[in-house]
Design an enzyme around this catalytic site. Structure first.
Site, PDB file in Angstrom:
ATOM      1  N   CYS A  10      49.711  39.765  47.547  1.00  0.00           N
ATOM      2  CA  CYS A  10      49.141  39.155  47.048  1.00  0.00           C
ATOM      3  C   CYS A  10      49.261  38.617  45.227  1.00  0.00           C
ATOM      4  O   CYS A  10      50.637  39.542  45.030  1.00  0.00           O
ATOM      5  CB  CYS A  10      48.217  39.183  47.100  1.00  0.00           C
ATOM      6  SG  CYS A  10      47.881  41.319  46.206  1.00  0.00           S
ATOM      7  N   ASN A  13      48.242  42.901  43.214  1.00  0.00           N
ATOM      8  CA  ASN A  13      48.959  43.675  44.432  1.00  0.00           C
ATOM      9  C   ASN A  13      47.949  45.197  44.077  1.00  0.00           C
ATOM     10  O   ASN A  13      48.886  46.629  43.801  1.00  0.00           O
ATOM     11  CB  ASN A  13      50.136  45.152  44.137  1.00  0.00           C
ATOM     12  CG  ASN A  13      51.139  45.595  45.527  1.00  0.00           C
ATOM     13  OD1 ASN A  13      51.403  46.410  45.202  1.00  0.00           O
ATOM     14  ND2 ASN A  13      50.082  45.556  46.296  1.00  0.00           N
ATOM     15  N   CYS A  15      44.337  44.105  44.887  1.00  0.00           N
ATOM     16  CA  CYS A  15      42.450  43.877  45.820  1.00  0.00           C
ATOM     17  C   CYS A  15      42.921  44.012  47.089  1.00  0.00           C
ATOM     18  O   CYS A  15      43.317  45.038  47.877  1.00  0.00           O
ATOM     19  CB  CYS A  15      42.667  43.230  45.412  1.00  0.00           C
ATOM     20  SG  CYS A  15      41.623  43.106  44.337  1.00  0.00           S
ATOM     21  N   ARG A  16      43.905  42.426  47.559  1.00  0.00           N
ATOM     22  CA  ARG A  16      44.264  42.403  48.902  1.00  0.00           C
ATOM     23  C   ARG A  16      44.912  43.025  49.527  1.00  0.00           C
ATOM     24  O   ARG A  16      45.280  43.800  50.805  1.00  0.00           O
ATOM     25  CB  ARG A  16      44.243  40.506  49.214  1.00  0.00           C
ATOM     26  CG  ARG A  16      42.977  40.218  48.839  1.00  0.00           C
ATOM     27  CD  ARG A  16      43.501  39.003  48.637  1.00  0.00           C
ATOM     28  NE  ARG A  16      44.152  38.545  47.004  1.00  0.00           N
ATOM     29  CZ  ARG A  16      44.507  37.287  46.847  1.00  0.00           C
ATOM     30  NH1 ARG A  16      43.794  36.301  46.889  1.00  0.00           N
ATOM     31  NH2 ARG A  16      45.498  37.257  45.386  1.00  0.00           N
ATOM     32  N   SER A  17      46.692  42.915  49.308  1.00  0.00           N
ATOM     33  CA  SER A  17      47.499  43.212  49.870  1.00  0.00           C
ATOM     34  C   SER A  17      47.517  44.941  49.979  1.00  0.00           C
ATOM     35  O   SER A  17      47.996  45.415  50.901  1.00  0.00           O
ATOM     36  CB  SER A  17      48.863  42.594  48.926  1.00  0.00           C
ATOM     37  OG  SER A  17      49.103  43.317  47.761  1.00  0.00           O
ATOM     38  N   ASP A 124      40.410  35.662  46.976  1.00  0.00           N
ATOM     39  CA  ASP A 124      40.871  36.240  45.731  1.00  0.00           C
ATOM     40  C   ASP A 124      39.617  37.092  45.466  1.00  0.00           C
ATOM     41  O   ASP A 124      38.723  36.199  44.826  1.00  0.00           O
ATOM     42  CB  ASP A 124      41.437  35.669  44.418  1.00  0.00           C
ATOM     43  CG  ASP A 124      41.583  37.109  43.655  1.00  0.00           C
ATOM     44  OD1 ASP A 124      41.241  38.305  43.603  1.00  0.00           O
ATOM     45  OD2 ASP A 124      42.851  36.114  42.244  1.00  0.00           O
TER      46      ASP A 124
HETATM   47  P1  4NP Z   1      45.099  40.652  44.372  1.00  0.00           P
HETATM   48  O1  4NP Z   1      43.700  40.639  43.346  1.00  0.00           O
HETATM   49  O2  4NP Z   1      46.152  39.478  44.489  1.00  0.00           O
HETATM   50  O3  4NP Z   1      44.429  40.432  45.585  1.00  0.00           O
HETATM   51  O4  4NP Z   1      45.910  41.826  44.305  1.00  0.00           O
HETATM   52  C1  4NP Z   1      43.479  40.175  41.652  1.00  0.00           C
HETATM   53  C2  4NP Z   1      44.286  41.199  41.065  1.00  0.00           C
HETATM   54  C3  4NP Z   1      43.734  41.326  39.672  1.00  0.00           C
HETATM   55  C4  4NP Z   1      44.260  39.966  39.641  1.00  0.00           C
HETATM   56  C5  4NP Z   1      44.042  38.247  40.180  1.00  0.00           C
HETATM   57  C6  4NP Z   1      43.803  39.169  41.220  1.00  0.00           C
HETATM   58  N1  4NP Z   1      44.663  39.363  37.427  1.00  0.00           N
HETATM   59  O5  4NP Z   1      44.657  38.167  37.555  1.00  0.00           O
HETATM   60  O6  4NP Z   1      45.030  40.851  37.079  1.00  0.00           O
END
Ligand code: 4NP
Length: 151
Positions: A10, A13, A15-17, A124
């Protein structure tokens, strides 16, 4: 002996992955299947998964607190058989790093494993309330059930 290596990707790294990694690990024999996760960005390198991901995983009996965020590297194309991306933006970012068709063919949208969710993104949840994380969990749980059936 490990015969299949799967990478979940994602943006951050956190939240989702990490959820996808934890969920798939809970459904497969880890003696034969290696599962890891990475982010297209280095925004959160070295950090624990987001507290909301840790919480929703725990609710479903999965501990993801052993994970730390890392950025995707081009060598991951050599290491992994399949690279599951959470959304089309991740897909573009990873495809941009691919050197050839062999690399490109490894990249798959994870929800394409669910026949009724073709070309859909895992949203997201970073700016969402907690219920966004439960929805993401359910999508990834469904996709990982399908992945586990195939491998
Ligand atoms: P992820 O979510 O891609 O599912 O880990 C996010 C985590 C952090 C951010 C964006 C999405 N950020 O902009 O910091």
């Amino acid at each position: 002996m490990i015969h299949t290596r799967i990478l979940m990707v994602c943006l951050g790294n956190i939240c989702r992955s990490p959820l996808a990694e934890g969920i798939l690990k809970s459904k497969v024999n880890n003696d034969f299947i290696y599962v890891d996760s990475a982010g297209t960005s280095a925004f959160h390198s070295g950090e624990l998964p987001d507290q909301r991901s840790i919480k929703v995983a725990k609710t479903h009996g999965i501990d993801i607190t052993n994970q730390r965020s890392r950025q995707f590297i081009t060598n991951d194309f050599a290491v992994f058989d399949t690279i599951y991306v959470m959304d089309k933006s991740n897909e573009r970012n990873i495809i941009a790093l691919a050197k050839n068709d062999i690399d490109r063919k490894k990249v798959k949208l994870i929800l394409n494993e669910i026949p009724t969710s073709k070309d859909k993104d895992v949203p997201d949840p970073y700016y969402d309330e907690d219920d966004g994380f439960e929805k993401v969990y359910q999508m990834l749980d469904h996709a990982c059930t399908e992945i586990a059936k195939k491998i």
